[in-house]
Write an enzyme that holds these catalytic residues in place. Structure first.
Site, PDB file in Angstrom:
ATOM      1  N   CYS A 198      30.556  -9.661 -23.612  1.00  0.00           N
ATOM      2  CA  CYS A 198      30.540  -8.249 -24.001  1.00  0.00           C
ATOM      3  C   CYS A 198      31.948  -7.668 -23.890  1.00  0.00           C
ATOM      4  CB  CYS A 198      29.584  -7.491 -23.080  1.00  0.00           C
ATOM      5  SG  CYS A 198      29.573  -5.703 -23.326  1.00  0.00           S
ATOM      6  N   ARG A 214      28.389 -14.613 -26.648  1.00  0.00           N
ATOM      7  CA  ARG A 214      29.768 -14.154 -26.503  1.00  0.00           C
ATOM      8  C   ARG A 214      29.851 -13.074 -25.428  1.00  0.00           C
ATOM      9  NH1 ARG A 214      28.535 -13.320 -31.699  1.00  0.00           N
ATOM     10  NH2 ARG A 214      28.930 -11.070 -31.491  1.00  0.00           N
ATOM     11  N   CYS A 262      26.218 -10.036 -20.846  1.00  0.00           N
ATOM     12  CA  CYS A 262      26.775  -8.918 -20.075  1.00  0.00           C
ATOM     13  C   CYS A 262      26.574  -9.146 -18.584  1.00  0.00           C
ATOM     14  CB  CYS A 262      26.076  -7.598 -20.438  1.00  0.00           C
ATOM     15  SG  CYS A 262      26.112  -7.176 -22.186  1.00  0.00           S
ATOM     16  N   ASP A 272      34.348 -16.204  23.058  1.00  0.00           N
ATOM     17  CA  ASP A 272      35.554 -15.401  22.864  1.00  0.00           C
ATOM     18  C   ASP A 272      35.539 -14.202  23.816  1.00  0.00           C
ATOM     19  OD1 ASP A 272      37.882 -14.739  20.797  1.00  0.00           O
ATOM     20  OD2 ASP A 272      36.772 -12.877  21.186  1.00  0.00           O
ATOM     21  N   THR A 321      21.704  -9.613 -30.168  1.00  0.00           N
ATOM     22  CA  THR A 321      23.136  -9.459 -30.462  1.00  0.00           C
ATOM     23  C   THR A 321      23.936 -10.723 -30.186  1.00  0.00           C
ATOM     24  OG1 THR A 321      23.603  -8.642 -28.226  1.00  0.00           O
ATOM     25  CG2 THR A 321      23.035  -7.002 -29.920  1.00  0.00           C
ATOM     26  N   CYS A 341      31.699  -4.461 -20.880  1.00  0.00           N
ATOM     27  CA  CYS A 341      31.618  -4.703 -19.432  1.00  0.00           C
ATOM     28  C   CYS A 341      32.433  -5.904 -18.969  1.00  0.00           C
ATOM     29  CB  CYS A 341      30.168  -4.871 -18.996  1.00  0.00           C
ATOM     30  SG  CYS A 341      29.369  -6.408 -19.560  1.00  0.00           S
ATOM     31  N   CYS A 343      26.366  -3.446 -16.931  1.00  0.00           N
ATOM     32  CA  CYS A 343      26.961  -3.050 -18.212  1.00  0.00           C
ATOM     33  C   CYS A 343      26.602  -1.600 -18.545  1.00  0.00           C
ATOM     34  CB  CYS A 343      26.481  -3.973 -19.322  1.00  0.00           C
ATOM     35  SG  CYS A 343      27.248  -3.631 -20.932  1.00  0.00           S
TER      36      CYS A 343
END
Length: 492
Positions: free
Chosen positions: A66, A64, A35, A442, A31, A69, A39
C-alpha cells in the site's frame, strides 16, 4: 495465519490498531494490495480480506505494498525477539543479512539444520522461504535509499544487495507498483538530497507505543565505553563493526520514532546496521503485552503505571557485551568503563569521526586473545575468566550471535570459570535478548524488592516472579528504575 484467528485480525483492522503492525498483514483481494492493520484508508469488507504473517508472503502471493500505510516500514514482529526456536533464530539471521552474504546453505549451516528443514519450517509459519524473506528486506532497503538519498539507482541496487540492475528494477516494480524513478519523484523536493556527507543517511526507526526512553538511553549512556560510545547533542552515538566495513550510529528519542543517523563505510551494510540498532533499542517489543502482564502484580503495577513502555537496553555485538560483562564483575560502572576504555585504546580498530569524539571499534575476540594477560589490571581469577572467554570466542568453540540457541549458550557460559548465574543472566538479557532473563541475585533488584515489599531472597523472588513470565527482563528494568543511579535517567 497461525498466530491469530481471522476474527481477531478483522477486529484489529477495523479498529486500526497500530499495536498489531508487523504482527500480520492484511491483503485485499479486490485491489491486490497489502496493508498494515492500522492503514488509514477505509477498511475493506471482511469478505475481501485475507491475512498473511509476513510481507514476503504477501509479495509472493502477488500483492503490492500500500502506498498510504507503507506496510514494509512497520516495526518488526515481536516474536523473533521472544523465541529461540529454529524459525525465530532464522528470522534474526535473515534480518542480519546472512542470506544475502552466505546464501540459504550458509543460513542453514549456522542454524545446524538442512536447507530443506529450514525452508519447510519458514514456509509453514511465515508463508515464505528464506529467499523470499531476504528479497522483501532488500526491497525495503532499496526503497529507503531511493527516498532518503540522491544516490544513482545503480549504486542503490548494489547497496541494497541486488545482483543486477534488472533484478532491482523488477523487484521494486513488483513490490511497490512503481518504478525506482517514480518512487523517487514521490518524495518531497529536496528531501532525498538532504544528506551531503558520503555514506551518511538520516532515517526514522518506528516502534510500538509507548516507549519510555529514560532507562533505555540512560543505561547506554551511563555505561558508554569512551572511544566506542558517547552521548552528544541529545543522541547516543556508537561505532559499529559490520560485515562489509564499519559505521557510526547516532540515535535520538523522539515522541513517535527514533531519529537515526548512520554513517557507513560501505552502504551494503545499511540493512544490517538498521537491524542491529533496532535490536539494541528493543524497538520491536510489544510494550502493551509486557506491561499488561506486569500490572497483574499489585506491587509492580504502580511502577508500570508511572512510566509505561520501558525497554530492555541490548547490544549491537554479543561477543563485545560478554567481554564487558566480565569486566564489570564486582566493580562499579565507572571502573568497568575504565577497564574497557584501556582495552579499546590498546587493541581496538581506529576510526574517524568528524562529527564527534568516537575513535575506535571495540576490539575483536581475536585481538583480545592475543594480548598479554599480565597487562590486565584485574584480580587473577577474573583475568582467567577474561582470557578463557576471549580464547573460546576467538577459536569459535563458543559462539554468541543472533542465531544462538539460548539454552545451549547459557550452558556453555556456565561451564566457563568465573561465570556465575548473574553474569550468564545479564548476557542472556542484554546480548541474547531473552525477554524472560532474570537477575534475582542482583543487589539492585534485591534492594528494590525489599523497598516494594516483594520477597528479597533470591529463591522467594524467583517464586514470586513466576507470574511475570515471559517478561521478567522487563520487570528487571522497572525494579532497577526505583534507584537513583544514572542508568535510569535520560542524559541532559
Amino acid at each position: 495465519m497461525t498466530r491469530f484467528d481471522r476474527e481477531h485480525c478483522v477486529r484489529a483492522v477495523q479498529s486500526k490498531d497500530a499495536r498489531f503492525d508487523g504482527w500480520f498483514y492484511t491483503a485485499v483481494l479486490t485491489t491486490r494490495i497489502y496493508c498494515r492493520p492500522s492503514c488509514p484508508v477505509v477498511p475493506p469488507k471482511p469478505a475481501n480480506m485475507t491475512f498473511y504473517p509476513s510481507a514476503a508472503a504477501c509479495q509472493q502471493a502477488g500483492f503490492r505494498a500500500c502506498k498510504r500505510c507503507r506496510p514494509d516500514t512497520s516495526p518488526g514482529s515481536p516474536e523473533w525477539n521472544q523465541r529461540a526456536d529454529l524459525v525465530a533464530r532464522a528470522m534474526r539471521l535473515i534480518t542480519d543479512g546472512v542470506v544475502d552474504r552466505e546464501g540459504v546453505p550458509g543460513l542453514a549451516a549456522r542454524l545446524g539444520y538442512s536447507t530443506r528443514q529450514v525452508e519447510r519450517q519458514l514456509l509453514a509459519e511465515l508463508g515464505a522461504g528464506p529467499l523470499a524473506l531476504a528479497r522483501a528486506q532488500r526491497s525495503q532497503t532499496a526503497r529507503l535509499l531511493i527516498e532518503t538519498t540522491a544516490l544513482p539507482m545503480a549504486e542503490i541496487a548494489f547497496a541494497a544487495g541486488f545482483s543486477s540492475i534488472r533484478a532491482f528494477n523488477d523487484t521494486v516494480r513488483e513490490v511497490f507498483a512503481l518504478s525506482p524513478s517514480e518512487l523517487r519523484r514521490r518524495v518531497p523536493a529536496g528531501r532525498a538530497a538532504g544528506e551531503t556527507t558520503p555514506g551518511t543517511l538520516s532515517l526514522r526507526l518506528p516502534f510500538r507505543a509507548p516507549l519510555n526512553p529514560d532507562n533505555l538511553f540512560g543505561h547506554l549512556a551511563a555505561t558508554a565505553v569512551p572511544g566506542v560510545e558517547e552521548w552528544r547533542d541529545g543522541a547516543y552515538r556508537r561505532t559499529l563493526r559490520l560485515p562489509y566495513g564499519h559505521g557510526i550510529a547516532a540515535l535520538a528519542p523522539r515522541p513517535d520514532h527514533i531519529a537515526c543517523r548512520l554513517t557507513l563505510s560501505d552502504l551494503r551494510d545499511l540493512a544490517v546496521a538498521i537491524s542491529r540498532c533496532r535490536r539494541m533499542l528493543d524497538l520491536d517489543a510489544d510494550p502493551v503485552a509486557v506491561d499488561d502482564r506486569l500490572r497483574t502484580d499489585p506491587l509492580l503495577a504502580p511502577l508500570v503505571d508511572k512510566a509505561p513502555g520501558r525497554r530492555v537496553p541490548r547490544t549491537v555485538d554479543e561477543a563485545e557485551f560478554a567481554v564487558r560483562a566480565v569486566l564489570g564483575q564486582q566493580v562499579s560502572t565507572a571502573a568497568a568503563r575504565t577497564h574497557a576504555a584501556r582495552l579499546v585504546t590498546a587493541h581496538g580498530t581506529p576510526v574517524d569521526d568528524p562529527e564527534g569524539g568516537l575513535t575506535h571499534l571495540f576490539p575483536t575476540p581475536r585481538a583480545l586473545a592475543a594480548l598479554d594477560p599480565e597487562t590486565l589490571a584485574m584480580p587473577r581469577t577474573r583475568r582467567a575468566t577474561f582470557t578463557t572467554l576471549v580464547g573460546q570466542l576467538a577459536e569459535g568453540t563458543l559462539h554468541l550471535g543472533v542465531e544462538s540457541d539460548w539454552a545451549e549458550a547459557r550452558a556453555r557460559l556456565l561451564a566457563l570459570p568465573g561465570f556465575g548465574p548473574w553474569t550468564v543472566d545479564v548476557i542472556a538479557m542484554r546480548a541474547f535478548g531473552d525477554p524472560d532473563a532474570f537477575l534475582p541475585t542482583d543487589l539492585g533488584i534485591r534492594r528494590a524488592a525489599a523497598e516494594l515489599g516483594l520477597p528479597s531472597t533470591p529463591a522467594a523472588l524467583i517464586a514470586r516472579a513466576e507470574a511475570w513470565r515471559p517478561w521478567r527482563a522487563y520487570a528487571v528494568q522497572y525494579l532497577w528504575a526505583t534507584d537513583s543511579h544514572p542508568i535510569n535517567f535520560l542524559p541532559v
